[in-house]
Design an enzyme around this catalytic site. Structure first.
Site, PDB file in Angstrom:
ATOM      1  N   HIS A  61       0.841  -1.204   0.000  1.00 56.40           N
ATOM      2  CA  HIS A  61       0.000   0.000   0.000  1.00 56.40           C
ATOM      3  C   HIS A  61       0.872   1.249   0.000  1.00 56.40           C
ATOM      4  O   HIS A  61       1.447   1.620   1.016  1.00 56.40           O
ATOM      5  CB  HIS A  61      -0.882  -0.032   1.258  1.00 56.40           C
ATOM      6  CG  HIS A  61      -1.944   1.021   1.287  1.00 56.40           C
ATOM      7  ND1 HIS A  61      -3.171   0.821   1.858  1.00 56.40           N
ATOM      8  CD2 HIS A  61      -1.977   2.289   0.826  1.00 56.40           C
ATOM      9  CE1 HIS A  61      -3.906   1.911   1.735  1.00 56.40           C
ATOM     10  NE2 HIS A  61      -3.189   2.824   1.116  1.00 56.40           N
ATOM     11  N   HIS A 180     -10.849   0.717   1.574  1.00 53.42           N
ATOM     12  CA  HIS A 180     -10.614   1.811   2.532  1.00 53.42           C
ATOM     13  C   HIS A 180     -11.946   2.019   3.230  1.00 53.42           C
ATOM     14  O   HIS A 180     -12.904   2.474   2.619  1.00 53.42           O
ATOM     15  CB  HIS A 180     -10.187   3.067   1.759  1.00 53.42           C
ATOM     16  CG  HIS A 180      -9.982   4.273   2.620  1.00 53.42           C
ATOM     17  ND1 HIS A 180      -8.853   5.061   2.518  1.00 53.42           N
ATOM     18  CD2 HIS A 180     -10.727   4.837   3.595  1.00 53.42           C
ATOM     19  CE1 HIS A 180      -8.918   6.058   3.394  1.00 53.42           C
ATOM     20  NE2 HIS A 180     -10.065   5.948   4.057  1.00 53.42           N
ATOM     21  N   HIS A 233      -5.242  -0.562   5.974  1.00 58.23           N
ATOM     22  CA  HIS A 233      -4.953   0.235   7.180  1.00 58.23           C
ATOM     23  C   HIS A 233      -6.010   0.149   8.295  1.00 58.23           C
ATOM     24  O   HIS A 233      -6.656   1.136   8.626  1.00 58.23           O
ATOM     25  CB  HIS A 233      -4.683   1.694   6.838  1.00 58.23           C
ATOM     26  CG  HIS A 233      -5.569   2.322   5.785  1.00 58.23           C
ATOM     27  ND1 HIS A 233      -6.926   2.246   5.810  1.00 58.23           N
ATOM     28  CD2 HIS A 233      -5.252   3.045   4.682  1.00 58.23           C
ATOM     29  CE1 HIS A 233      -7.416   2.905   4.772  1.00 58.23           C
ATOM     30  NE2 HIS A 233      -6.416   3.389   4.062  1.00 58.23           N
ATOM     31  N   ASP A 306       1.319   2.670   3.678  1.00 60.24           N
ATOM     32  CA  ASP A 306       0.458   3.777   3.233  1.00 60.24           C
ATOM     33  C   ASP A 306       1.294   5.038   3.011  1.00 60.24           C
ATOM     34  O   ASP A 306       0.850   6.152   3.324  1.00 60.24           O
ATOM     35  CB  ASP A 306      -0.689   4.035   4.219  1.00 60.24           C
ATOM     36  CG  ASP A 306      -1.813   4.864   3.590  1.00 60.24           C
ATOM     37  OD1 ASP A 306      -1.729   5.196   2.400  1.00 60.24           O
ATOM     38  OD2 ASP A 306      -2.783   5.184   4.305  1.00 60.24           O
ATOM     39  N   HIS A 310       3.037  14.321   0.590  1.00 61.58           N
ATOM     40  CA  HIS A 310       2.394  15.613   0.323  1.00 61.58           C
ATOM     41  C   HIS A 310       3.454  16.692   0.462  1.00 61.58           C
ATOM     42  O   HIS A 310       4.375  16.567   1.283  1.00 61.58           O
ATOM     43  CB  HIS A 310       1.259  15.885   1.314  1.00 61.58           C
ATOM     44  CG  HIS A 310       0.088  14.966   1.146  1.00 61.58           C
ATOM     45  ND1 HIS A 310      -0.743  15.003   0.049  1.00 61.58           N
ATOM     46  CD2 HIS A 310      -0.385  13.970   1.931  1.00 61.58           C
ATOM     47  CE1 HIS A 310      -1.674  14.062   0.176  1.00 61.58           C
ATOM     48  NE2 HIS A 310      -1.475  13.411   1.302  1.00 61.58           N
TER      49      HIS A 310
HETATM   50  O1  DOR Z   1      -3.674   9.343   4.871  1.00 58.97           O
HETATM   51  C1  DOR Z   1      -4.006   8.990   3.756  1.00 58.97           C
HETATM   52  N1  DOR Z   1      -3.464   9.515   2.645  1.00 58.97           N
HETATM   53  N2  DOR Z   1      -4.952   8.038   3.631  1.00 58.97           N
HETATM   54  C2  DOR Z   1      -5.464   7.695   2.442  1.00 58.97           C
HETATM   55  O2  DOR Z   1      -6.277   6.833   2.385  1.00 58.97           O
HETATM   56  C3  DOR Z   1      -5.040   8.405   1.200  1.00 58.97           C
HETATM   57  C4  DOR Z   1      -3.694   8.930   1.355  1.00 58.97           C
HETATM   58  C5  DOR Z   1      -3.289   9.884   0.260  1.00 58.97           C
HETATM   59  O3  DOR Z   1      -3.468   9.554  -0.914  1.00 58.97           O
HETATM   60  O4  DOR Z   1      -2.720  10.933   0.567  1.00 58.97           O
END
Ligand code: DOR
Length: 431
Positions: A61, A180, A233, A306, A310
């Site tokens: 993931h 999810h 998750h 996960d 960003h």
């Molecule tokens: O924290 C998360 N970020 N959870 C998710 O399900 C998506 C992911 C993202 O794509 O940033």
């Protein structure tokens, strides 16, 4: 023929329950021999004294952001970050821009990965077009193109009829559906776990029941369809319990938990640190306890990062506006070693959850050191201390709650297909 000798490590192979000291020889890209005190003239030697030598970690993931959000990550930077964390293969979620809901997109990801990524990349295709939860994707064509699973991760499929059909059709192609589970109506505006912490912060809460309601629904649909459901998750005690009971009833379900849900509670948010904002949110101490117990007793099969990059300008916003997600490839092993130090998991059982089980769930090679298999191997020093600085890491993003922390346990070397992809002293060496 190229020869690499990994010398003097602790050989851990969950596929045959092997845990003993030894040397491992790689020849022509495959695992050629495991024995004590191998002498192989002309081989490149990797010193593994004090370290574990195991099948490469496989991350079920992750978010690699290409195409569309290359300022956060791309397949090249994500692949480099993966091998620096000991991952020889990573599965990437479909919430790119545009989404991976088309065979041409799956092909594009695979082509880019071959060219740019030192780690193997397994595309997960969207279950519904545009991840909008309405129209199913062309599952047969997507699997033919190389998709290893289906998921609208990042979003929950709200329409139970659509979810049922997704599960039914997934049986035709024989791949899992990864869900999810967060009930949108119950989440509402919630951005942190609902409880004393959300009250203290004055932020809208996201209740644990938002997860358990959806896990329960999907378990019921998995039961009537006979499909393979994989719960992404898991973060709540209720979710773990629901999966445990479903397994006892014979429902085909597997599950994963992240390093952060295994080790951090919602108290990590008391300073409004947006790097600790994730979906599903960090939960209570009791939920963390339940996730750890579920991982230990086999209710939860795998650890998955996960990894969700960003950019700084997106995370440096007021808490409610920042996007959820944290990067995780390079810290995962050190963070989850906590379960070995606490005595909850043996090294062998930890590797099983990081490598052998994800390989089995995704039906990919790896997760084994068997003779003749492709040499995807990680050398991990469980005692080595280091200070994590995401600026010195390989992801394009820096959004980690562990930034600046001293961690114990570091990847020394990662080999993919018999080639040294990463070495702690030499950096990235492939492609
Ligand atoms: O924290 C998360 N970020 N959870 C998710 O399900 C998506 C992911 C993202 O794509 O940033």
């Amino acid at each position: 023929m190229s020869r690499i000798l990994i010398r003097g490590g602790r050989i851990l192979d969950p596929s045959v329950n092997r845990d003993e000291p030894g040397d491992l020889l790689i020849e022509g890209g495959v695992i050629a021999e495991i024995a004590a005190n191998l002498e192989v003239p002309g081989s490149e030697v990797i010193d593994a004294a004090g370290a574990w030598v195991s099948p490469g970690f496989i991350d079920m993931h992750s978010h690699l952001r290409e195409p569309g959000q290359e300022y956060k990550e791309d397949i090249a930077s994500g692949g480099r970050s993966a091998v620096a964390g000991g991952f020889t293969a990573v599965a990437c979620m479909a919430n790119t821009h545009p989404a991976n809901d088309d065979p041409a997109m799956t092909n594009f990801i695979l082509d880019r990965a071959l060219r740019d990524s030192p780690a193997r990349v397994y595309p997960i295709a969207a279950a519904t077009m545009g991840l909008e939860g309405e129209v199913m994707t062309e599952m047969v064509a997507l699997v033919a193109a190389g998709a290893v699973a289906f998921s609208d991760d990042g979003k929950t499929i709200t329409d139970s009829g659509v979810m049922r059909r997704v599960l039914e059709y997934s049986r035709l192609v024989g791949v899992p559906v990864i869900v999810h589970c967060e009930d949108r109506a119950l989440v509402g505006d919630g951005v942190v776990n609902e409880g004393p912490v959300s009250t203290r912060l004055g932020l809208p809460g996201n209740p644990a029941v938002a997860e358990t309601v959806h896990i329960q629904r999907d378990l019921l649909l998995a039961e009537i369809t006979g499909a393979e459901l994989h719960v992404a998750h898991v973060s709540t005690a209720g979710g773990v319990e629901a999966i445990r009971l479903a397994r006892e009833r014979g429902i085909q379900v597997t599950a994963e938990v992240t390093p952060h849900h295994l080790t951090l509670t919602d108290e990590a948010l008391l300073g409004f640190d947006t790097h600790a904002k994730v979906a599903p949110p960090l939960r209570s101490r009791a939920d963390v306890r339940a996730c750890r117990d579920g991982l230990v007793d086999g209710t939860i099969d795998a650890i998955a990062t996960d990894h969700a990059p960003h950019a700084l300008h997106e995370k440096e916003l007021e808490f409610t506006s920042a996007p959820p997600g944290m990067i995780g490839f390079e810290t995962a092993a050190a963070v989850v070693l906590d379960l070995v130090r606490s005595g909850e998991l043996t090294p062998l059982e930890l590797v099983r959850r990081m490598s052998t089980h994800p390989a089995q769930i995704l039906r990919r090679p790896g997760g084994t050191l068997s003779i003749g298999s492709p040499a995807d191997v990680v050398v991990l020093d469980p005692e080595r201390r280091w200070t994590y600085d995401p600026v010195k890491g390989y992801s394009k993003s820096r959004n980690s709650p562990w930034a600046g922390e001293t961690l114990t346990g570091r990847v020394v070397a990662t080999l993919v297909d018999g080639r040294l992809a990463y070495h702690v002293d030499r950096g990235i060496l492939l492609p």
